[in-house]
Each structure stands twice: as structure tokens, then as C-alpha cells.
Design a protein around this motif. Structure first.
Motif, PDB file in Angstrom:
ATOM      1  N   ILE A  77      41.387  43.487  40.937  1.00  0.00           N
ATOM      2  CA  ILE A  77      40.337  43.334  39.923  1.00  0.00           C
ATOM      3  C   ILE A  77      39.678  41.965  40.038  1.00  0.00           C
ATOM      4  O   ILE A  77      38.442  41.833  39.954  1.00  0.00           O
ATOM      5  N   ALA A  78      40.492  40.925  40.242  1.00  0.00           N
ATOM      6  CA  ALA A  78      39.956  39.559  40.337  1.00  0.00           C
ATOM      7  C   ALA A  78      39.021  39.415  41.534  1.00  0.00           C
ATOM      8  O   ALA A  78      37.936  38.830  41.424  1.00  0.00           O
ATOM      9  N   VAL A  79      39.447  39.933  42.690  1.00  0.00           N
ATOM     10  CA  VAL A  79      38.617  39.831  43.896  1.00  0.00           C
ATOM     11  C   VAL A  79      37.324  40.627  43.726  1.00  0.00           C
ATOM     12  O   VAL A  79      36.233  40.155  44.064  1.00  0.00           O
ATOM     13  N   ALA A  80      37.445  41.863  43.188  1.00  0.00           N
ATOM     14  CA  ALA A  80      36.259  42.691  42.974  1.00  0.00           C
ATOM     15  C   ALA A  80      35.297  42.016  42.003  1.00  0.00           C
ATOM     16  O   ALA A  80      34.078  41.997  42.218  1.00  0.00           O
ATOM     17  N   ALA A  81      35.842  41.439  40.927  1.00  0.00           N
ATOM     18  CA  ALA A  81      34.998  40.765  39.934  1.00  0.00           C
ATOM     19  C   ALA A  81      34.277  39.561  40.548  1.00  0.00           C
ATOM     20  O   ALA A  81      33.092  39.328  40.277  1.00  0.00           O
ATOM     21  N   ALA A  82      34.993  38.824  41.378  1.00  0.00           N
ATOM     22  CA  ALA A  82      34.389  37.654  42.018  1.00  0.00           C
ATOM     23  C   ALA A  82      33.201  38.055  42.890  1.00  0.00           C
ATOM     24  O   ALA A  82      32.135  37.424  42.848  1.00  0.00           O
ATOM     25  N   PHE A  83      33.367  39.113  43.684  1.00  0.00           N
ATOM     26  CA  PHE A  83      32.285  39.560  44.566  1.00  0.00           C
ATOM     27  C   PHE A  83      31.106  40.141  43.778  1.00  0.00           C
ATOM     28  O   PHE A  83      29.947  39.878  44.085  1.00  0.00           O
TER      29      PHE A  83
ATOM     30  N   ILE B 103      30.180  39.561  40.641  1.00  0.00           N
ATOM     31  CA  ILE B 103      29.461  38.510  39.909  1.00  0.00           C
ATOM     32  C   ILE B 103      28.633  37.659  40.863  1.00  0.00           C
ATOM     33  O   ILE B 103      27.512  37.260  40.548  1.00  0.00           O
ATOM     34  N   GLN B 104      29.183  37.400  42.060  1.00  0.00           N
ATOM     35  CA  GLN B 104      28.404  36.612  43.018  1.00  0.00           C
ATOM     36  C   GLN B 104      27.128  37.342  43.425  1.00  0.00           C
ATOM     37  O   GLN B 104      26.054  36.750  43.494  1.00  0.00           O
ATOM     38  N   LEU B 105      27.249  38.652  43.692  1.00  0.00           N
ATOM     39  CA  LEU B 105      26.078  39.427  44.086  1.00  0.00           C
ATOM     40  C   LEU B 105      25.100  39.592  42.932  1.00  0.00           C
ATOM     41  O   LEU B 105      23.883  39.550  43.119  1.00  0.00           O
TER      42      LEU B 105
ATOM     43  N   LEU C  43      30.202  30.888  39.928  1.00  0.00           N
ATOM     44  CA  LEU C  43      30.604  31.735  38.805  1.00  0.00           C
ATOM     45  C   LEU C  43      31.526  32.864  39.259  1.00  0.00           C
ATOM     46  O   LEU C  43      32.429  33.262  38.528  1.00  0.00           O
ATOM     47  N   GLY C  44      31.300  33.377  40.472  1.00  0.00           N
ATOM     48  CA  GLY C  44      32.171  34.436  40.986  1.00  0.00           C
ATOM     49  C   GLY C  44      33.605  33.958  41.147  1.00  0.00           C
ATOM     50  O   GLY C  44      34.556  34.619  40.708  1.00  0.00           O
ATOM     51  N   ALA C  45      33.774  32.810  41.789  1.00  0.00           N
ATOM     52  CA  ALA C  45      35.118  32.256  41.996  1.00  0.00           C
ATOM     53  C   ALA C  45      35.770  31.898  40.667  1.00  0.00           C
ATOM     54  O   ALA C  45      36.968  32.128  40.459  1.00  0.00           O
ATOM     55  N   LEU C  46      34.982  31.346  39.753  1.00  0.00           N
ATOM     56  CA  LEU C  46      35.523  30.969  38.438  1.00  0.00           C
ATOM     57  C   LEU C  46      35.997  32.199  37.676  1.00  0.00           C
ATOM     58  O   LEU C  46      37.068  32.181  37.048  1.00  0.00           O
TER      59      LEU C  46
ATOM     60  N   LEU D   3      30.789  22.521  45.745  1.00  0.00           N
ATOM     61  CA  LEU D   3      31.469  22.935  44.513  1.00  0.00           C
ATOM     62  C   LEU D   3      31.897  24.393  44.604  1.00  0.00           C
ATOM     63  O   LEU D   3      32.982  24.760  44.127  1.00  0.00           O
ATOM     64  N   SER D   4      31.070  25.226  45.229  1.00  0.00           N
ATOM     65  CA  SER D   4      31.425  26.629  45.414  1.00  0.00           C
ATOM     66  C   SER D   4      32.727  26.751  46.202  1.00  0.00           C
ATOM     67  O   SER D   4      33.619  27.534  45.845  1.00  0.00           O
ATOM     68  N   TYR D   5      32.839  25.964  47.270  1.00  0.00           N
ATOM     69  CA  TYR D   5      34.039  26.016  48.099  1.00  0.00           C
ATOM     70  C   TYR D   5      35.261  25.489  47.353  1.00  0.00           C
ATOM     71  O   TYR D   5      36.373  25.991  47.518  1.00  0.00           O
ATOM     72  N   ALA D   6      35.070  24.474  46.521  1.00  0.00           N
ATOM     73  CA  ALA D   6      36.189  23.945  45.738  1.00  0.00           C
ATOM     74  C   ALA D   6      36.733  25.017  44.798  1.00  0.00           C
ATOM     75  O   ALA D   6      37.957  25.210  44.679  1.00  0.00           O
ATOM     76  N   LEU D   7      35.836  25.755  44.146  1.00  0.00           N
ATOM     77  CA  LEU D   7      36.268  26.810  43.229  1.00  0.00           C
ATOM     78  C   LEU D   7      36.864  27.990  43.988  1.00  0.00           C
ATOM     79  O   LEU D   7      37.834  28.611  43.545  1.00  0.00           O
ATOM     80  N   LEU D   8      36.288  28.313  45.142  1.00  0.00           N
ATOM     81  CA  LEU D   8      36.866  29.375  45.968  1.00  0.00           C
ATOM     82  C   LEU D   8      38.261  28.990  46.442  1.00  0.00           C
ATOM     83  O   LEU D   8      39.145  29.833  46.570  1.00  0.00           O
TER      84      LEU D   8
END
Length: 438
Positions: free
Chosen positions: A243-249, A251-253, A260-263, A59-64
Motif C-alpha cells: 500500500i505504501a509503495v502504491a500510494a507513493a507512486f 501521489i507522485q503521478l 509528497l509521494g515519498a512522504l 530533497l526528493s532523494y532525501a525523502l525517498l
């Protein structure tokens, strides 16, 4: 015949014959379960039990994938590629060579950093690699080389550097299990034990740089369909993408969740208007489709691994190797490494392999007279062997997820076989050398 050997052998043969990996995994798992005495119902029960283990990553990969398509939709990737290619045009052949090595160095640095500095593991690949496919293909860089570069960056750091995922593998898993099995590891420097095997990985990377040095043609039209090159890239788009890429990383960390990061990254693209609201649903579906194959392989691989565990024949395989060894340290080291290779190729995880093999290999190593340092090196190398070259490993599935975004990169022949040849063979040689000299 040992069930694990049969299952892994069937899975590999079918995969090499271009039978889909998911079909090969299911067939191999069922065959292994039947040979291991589980029966049809027992094999199915074990396989179904293991499926949940791969669902989260799938599911993580699907969202990524959806997030990656949103980045492509923004036009940012093509704008960056155009600038890189403009540089090439101005500087001629030398410029093309410089950009090529810059791209390879960038991907290597990010892959290494994903294991320690920014421990996001394979999450960066669907976000970073598909946007670079256009410029990589214009430069005619062989994607098999990129697969090897990414695999090196995903495997070698945890084998040698005791930070991030390396701290987990080297200290919490490797040293802990060796100590639990009866070896005093006080004063053992794990980086010293794994230095020679790590040099084997480096040798494999250097060989890959030579093996895949020649240009390789790819269909640019298929890449442009994925990248949506007709979309113009504005300064606002660049800012939103950053901003989107930074937010994704972040939130993942913060939450330790790729999902949730990809979403979050996808939502930022949608709310900002870079991705039009009425197009968001189709775009999201397109991205999930792009990663669907990788997700299903991961789910099937988790089922395959559970069947192998349920048969109980992994331990029998290790025990049998002890009987073949006799009193020869040279033969013992080689057989232990080969068993580690076989088990990891089947399970797909070096982190899961070490606890299985350490319980038998450590007493055997002591009986054969190996030093504590050599035993740590043997068990660590045996665990890492097969990570590259396994159809079910993150270290091969991750690169394929990015490089096959346009359907021009075969998982088995363009990722699995190249990484097996360039890393497992040198690692066998260097691991054996380490065991005999430490």
C-alpha cells in the motif's frame, strides 16, 4: 582555452583521482568561471544562482531515502531475498543463474517502464534497488553491470520511444528545436532518425553483460545492517508495504511530486505501526543520510551548469567546432558528436543540451549537405551523448543512489566510468554511422 572544456576537464580529472565529486564540481565551476571572464564574484554569483535548480531533486532523494529505509525496516526485502535464495538452493547452479537473469530482466523492465508506462523517472531506484542488494550480493552479481542496465533503461527509451519522457525529448525538444533552427521536419520520422543510435545503446548493454559477467564479492554484513534483517516479515507487513509503495507512486503521478509521494509512503509505514512511532525520527534521519551524498552532488551540479551557461562559452565551443570542420561531412559529424558529449557531461542533462547545440548544428548540417533525417539524428545523438558517463547526470546518480545504499559502490569508478565506456563510445560510432548513411 575554452572555459567549458577547462571546467569539464578539471571536474573529470579530479573525479577520476577520487576527489569527492562535490569538490570536483565546485573546483571545475570556479576554474571555468575564472577562465570565462566572470571573476571570483561573478563565478560565485552564478554558482549560487544555480544551486536552487538542484534543491528540489535533492530533497526528493532525501525523502525517498527515508522511505527506502522504512521498507528495509519492515523486513520485506530480506523475506523476498530468502525466498529467492531458497529457490537457488533447491535448483543448484542452474537456479542461481535463472534468478540472476530474472533480477537483471526485472530491473531493466522497471527502468524502461519508468520513462513511459509509469513515468516516474529515477524515483523507483531508491525504493527498489536497496531492498534487492542482499540477494544481488548473495548471487555475486557485479553492481557495475546493474548500473549499466539501469542507465540503459533510463536513457534509451527517451532516445527512441516517442511516449512519456521520450515524447518530451523527441518531439517537444529535438524536433521542435531542429525546426526552429531552419529545417523542415515535415514527414521526418524521429524513430527512424534515432534507430541506429539506439542500436548503439543496445550494443553497449550487450557488451556490459559480457564485461561484468564474472562474480564479484560484497560484504553481506554491511548490507544486513542496512536491511535490518532481524525484523520478521508478516502478511500484514507485506500488505502495508504494498500500500505504501502504491500510494507513493500514485501521489507522485497525480501531483507530479516525488517529495509528497515519498512522504506519503513514509507516513503510511509510521501510522500502520510497521515503523514504531518513537523510532520514526531516527529512521527518517538515517534515510536522509543515506541519500545525502547524491543530493549534494545534484545541488553542486546545478551550480556548475549555471556557471557554464553564464560564461557564454558553450556557444563559442560550438562555433569553434564549425571552423575546424571545413567541408568534410565525416569530420563534421564526428566533431558535432564530440561537442555534444562534452557539453552534456558538464551540464548533466541531454534535455538541456539540445536547445544549446541545435541553433548552431542545424545550419552547419545544412551547409555540409546532411539530410533533414541525418540532422535530426545528429542533434539527438549529440544531446544524448554524455548522459551516461556524466558524474552529474540523473542516469548515473540514480543508479548510484540505490547501489551504494550500503557504501560498497563507488559513484565514479562503479557507475560513471562503466556507463561512459559502454554507452558513449558505441553511441559515438553508431551516431556517426547514422549521420553518414541517413
Amino acid at each position: 582555452m575554452n572555459a567549458v572544456v577547462a571546467a569539464v576537464g578539471i571536474m573529470l580529472i579530479l573525479s577520476l583521482c577520487r576527489v569527492h565529486v562535490v569538490v570536483a564540481l565546485i573546483t571545475g565551476a570556479m576554474a571555468g568561471g575564472l577562465i570565462g571572464g566572470l571573476g571570483v564574484e561573478g563565478s560565485l554569483a552564478a554558482f549560487n544562482k544555480g544551486l536552487g535548480g538542484g534543491a528540489t531533486v535533492a530533497l526528493s532523494y532525501a525523502l525517498l531515502g527515508a522511505f527506502a529505509v522504512a521498507i528495509a525496516k519492515s523486513g520485506l526485502a530480506h523475506a523476498l531475498a530468502d525466498k529467492a535464495l531458497t529457490l537457488v538452493g533447491r535448483q543448484g547452479t542452474q537456479g542461481a543463474g535463472a534468478v540472476k537473469w530474472m533480477m537483471i530482466a526485472l530491473l531493466l523492465a522497471v527502468a524502461v517502464s519508468s520513462q513511459n508506462i509509469l513515468p516516474i523517472h529515477i524515483a523507483f531506484i531508491p525504493l527498489l534497488v536497496p531492498p534487492l542488494l542482499y540477494v544481488l550480493s548473495r548471487l555475486k552479481i557485479d553492481r557495475r553491470l546493474i548500473a549499466c542496465v539501469l542507465a540503459f533503461g533510463l536513457i534509451t527509451p527517451y532516445m527512441f520511444l516517442p511516449v512519456g519522457f521520450g515524447n518530451i525529448f523527441l518531439n517537444e525538444i529535438l524536433l521542435a528545436n531542429v525546426a526552429k533552427s531552419g529545417v523542415d521536419v515535415t514527414g521526418v520520422k524521429v524513430t527512424h532518425a534515432m534507430f541506429i543510435p539506439a542500436m548503439g545503446m543496445l550494443a553497449g548493454l550487450l557488451i556490459a553483460l559480457y564485461s561484468y559477467r564474472k562474480p564479484r564479492e560484497y560484504d553481506l554484513g554491511r548490507i544486513e545492517q542496512v536491511e535490518k534483517t532481524s525484523v520478521k516479515c508478516s502478511p500484514i507487513t507485506v500488505m502495508v508495504a504494498a500500500i505504501a509503495v502504491a500510494a507513493a507512486f500514485v501521489i507522485q503521478l497525480w501531483l507530479d511530486s516525488m517529495i509528497l509521494g515519498a512522504l506519503a509512503g513514509f507516513v503510511i509505514f509510521s501510522v500502520s505501526g510497521v515503523v514504531r512511532w518513537r523510532e520514526a525520527d531516527d529512521l527518517f534521519t538515517e534515510g536522509m543520510k543515506m541519500m545525502a551524498m547524491i543530493g549534494f552532488i545534484m545541488i553542486a551540479a546545478a551550480g556548475f551548469a549555471e556557471v557554464m551557461r553564464e560564461t557564454g562559452e558553450v556557444k563559442q565551443l560550438v562555433d569553434a567546432s564549425a571552423q575546424w570542420i571545413g567541408n568534410s561531412k565525416a569530420v563534421g559529424a564526428l566533431l558535432m558528436l564530440l561537442v555534444g558529449l562534452l557539453v552534456t557531461i558538464g551540464i548533466g542533462s541531454s534535455f538541456s543540451t539540445v536547445p544549446i547545440i541545435a541553433a548552431i548544428f542545424v545550419p552547419l548540417g545544412l551547409e555540409l549537405g546532411f539530410s533533414p533525417l541525418a540532422i535530426v539524428s545528429l542533434v539527438g545523438t549529440a544531446g544524448a551523448l554524455g548522459d551516461g558517463g556524466s558524474p552529474a547526470s540523473d542516469s548515473t546518480l540514480g543508479p548510484t543512489a540505490g547501489l551504494n545504499a550500503d557504501g560498497q559502490h563507488n559513484h565514479i569508478w562503479d557507475t560513471v566510468v562503466p556507463t561512459f565506456l559502454h554507452y558513449n563510445l558505441p553511441l559515438l560510432a553508431f551516431g556517426w554511422l547514422a549521420a553518414m548513411t541517413l
